[in-house]
Design a protein around this motif. Sequence first.
Motif, PDB file in Angstrom:
ATOM      1  N   UNK A 337       0.834  -1.206   0.000  1.00 58.81           N
ATOM      2  CA  UNK A 337       0.000   0.000   0.000  1.00 58.81           C
ATOM      3  C   UNK A 337       0.869   1.256   0.000  1.00 58.81           C
ATOM      4  N   UNK A 338       1.930   1.254   0.805  1.00 57.82           N
ATOM      5  CA  UNK A 338       2.842   2.399   0.838  1.00 57.82           C
ATOM      6  C   UNK A 338       3.485   2.641  -0.534  1.00 57.82           C
ATOM      7  N   UNK A 339       3.924   1.565  -1.177  1.00 56.56           N
ATOM      8  CA  UNK A 339       4.534   1.694  -2.501  1.00 56.56           C
ATOM      9  C   UNK A 339       3.542   2.271  -3.505  1.00 56.56           C
ATOM     10  N   UNK A 340       2.285   1.799  -3.429  1.00 52.62           N
ATOM     11  CA  UNK A 340       1.252   2.282  -4.342  1.00 52.62           C
ATOM     12  C   UNK A 340       0.950   3.758  -4.102  1.00 52.62           C
ATOM     13  N   UNK A 341       0.913   4.167  -2.832  1.00 49.75           N
ATOM     14  CA  UNK A 341       0.622   5.572  -2.509  1.00 49.75           C
ATOM     15  C   UNK A 341       1.750   6.483  -2.990  1.00 49.75           C
ATOM     16  N   UNK A 342       2.998   6.056  -2.750  1.00 50.44           N
ATOM     17  CA  UNK A 342       4.146   6.843  -3.221  1.00 50.44           C
ATOM     18  C   UNK A 342       4.130   6.949  -4.737  1.00 50.44           C
ATOM     19  N   UNK A 354      -4.307  11.445  -0.644  1.00 45.31           N
ATOM     20  CA  UNK A 354      -3.051  10.710  -0.791  1.00 45.31           C
ATOM     21  C   UNK A 354      -2.093  11.009   0.359  1.00 45.31           C
ATOM     22  N   UNK A 355      -2.051  12.270   0.781  1.00 41.66           N
ATOM     23  CA  UNK A 355      -1.160  12.650   1.875  1.00 41.66           C
ATOM     24  C   UNK A 355      -1.602  12.016   3.187  1.00 41.66           C
ATOM     25  N   UNK A 356      -2.914  12.001   3.419  1.00 46.43           N
ATOM     26  CA  UNK A 356      -3.440  11.384   4.641  1.00 46.43           C
ATOM     27  C   UNK A 356      -3.189   9.878   4.632  1.00 46.43           C
ATOM     28  N   UNK A 357      -3.393   9.252   3.478  1.00 45.52           N
ATOM     29  CA  UNK A 357      -3.142   7.812   3.366  1.00 45.52           C
ATOM     30  C   UNK A 357      -1.671   7.497   3.570  1.00 45.52           C
ATOM     31  N   UNK A 358      -0.797   8.344   3.014  1.00 48.46           N
ATOM     32  CA  UNK A 358       0.639   8.139   3.189  1.00 48.46           C
ATOM     33  C   UNK A 358       1.016   8.229   4.666  1.00 48.46           C
TER      34      UNK A 358
END
Length: 415
Positions: A337-342, A354-358
Amino acid sequence: MDINNLIIENIANPHELERMFRKEPEAFKKSFSSAWEQNPDSQVLAVWYERLHFKETTNTEKASLLQKNFLSMGILAVLAGISTRIILHFVEQQAIAPINLVFGILPFIAAYFVLKHTPKKNVLYTLISLFLISGFYLNMLPLEQKDSIILAYLHLPIFLWVLLGLAFTGNEYRIGSTRLAYLKFNGEFCILYASMAISGMLLTALTMQLFRFVGMDISEFYFKNVVLFGAAALAIVATYLVSRNLKLSKNIAPYIAKIFSPLVLVTLLVYLITVIWVGKNPFLDRNFLISFNGILLSVLAVTIFSITESGTDEKKNISDYINFALIILALIIDSVALSAIVFRLSSYGITPNRLAALGINILIWANLIWIMISYMRFLQNKTGPLAIQDAVTKYLPVYGLWAAFVTFTFPLFFY
């Protein structure tokens, strides 16, 4: 031989006395009086006398405290129900956001904790001020469906939940065992509330049907004025019952943890294998990424619930290995999930979502690493289970701080 004589003959044999009592308790009690009169100086029989004739003295101070707690619970339950109904009225008028309904319940649970264990003034003033500031700030936000506003709505309950933990722990908010007790309270509260809510649903269904028989549809009135009131008041009642060490929730919670954890592990493994098989890609599919994060939060919740219900027994068992497997699985999910968000941030730019999810994924990843390392050391007999529980309890304020940051700053930065 008369059982009275048997008691006297076996004064020095406690095992035989216990066997005789368990075999014929009534006959033992009847014959004991005669044996006690013949041997009034026997310490063994003196112990048995207290065991057979013990009556717990009434503790008036404890009884008055229970009455005070019960009265507090009743008043707060009624106030919670009334407040929630009033808030719903303003929500229906579109004057305030629906998230305000949490202020019809959580402050009253916090008030119950404060009344039960009166904290120091600095803790009390912090609680009151933060609840008031949160409510005031929330209703200063515009009623718009913007991402930053929605994120504030989603993160506010998390912040208030951590604040509720401060009310629960009181003056002992720095102590890990007290924080752990708060997590246990949450698990037991959910079990008890769900059990009582099911009973309420059955009563609601019966009431609806009875009024339909006479040609009346009271569903709208009933849900607004009875179900809503009851749901809010029931939260205070459940809080009171759990705080009274109700055996139902305390006995069933560990079993639910032991049964549910392996089921979740197997289900998620099958799901992830299926996801890979069908070729779902969280890097490109936004909805799938959201569901992936939902799975992550679920696994984290189940893992924490299992850890808090595992107790402080130094011995390892199969549940510990299942929990460790769940943590590894959660780390894999979070890393993806982190890789996908980045990837999405670098490809499509910065947005509040996106920032909140990161942010939350980074926090969860760090917490899981801490828990995993603690569990590895425990399974290698290098530490006890207390280190695992510390990895859970000491990290709780971090989630509260992040929730507060998103709630109070995102609407300003991304409006």
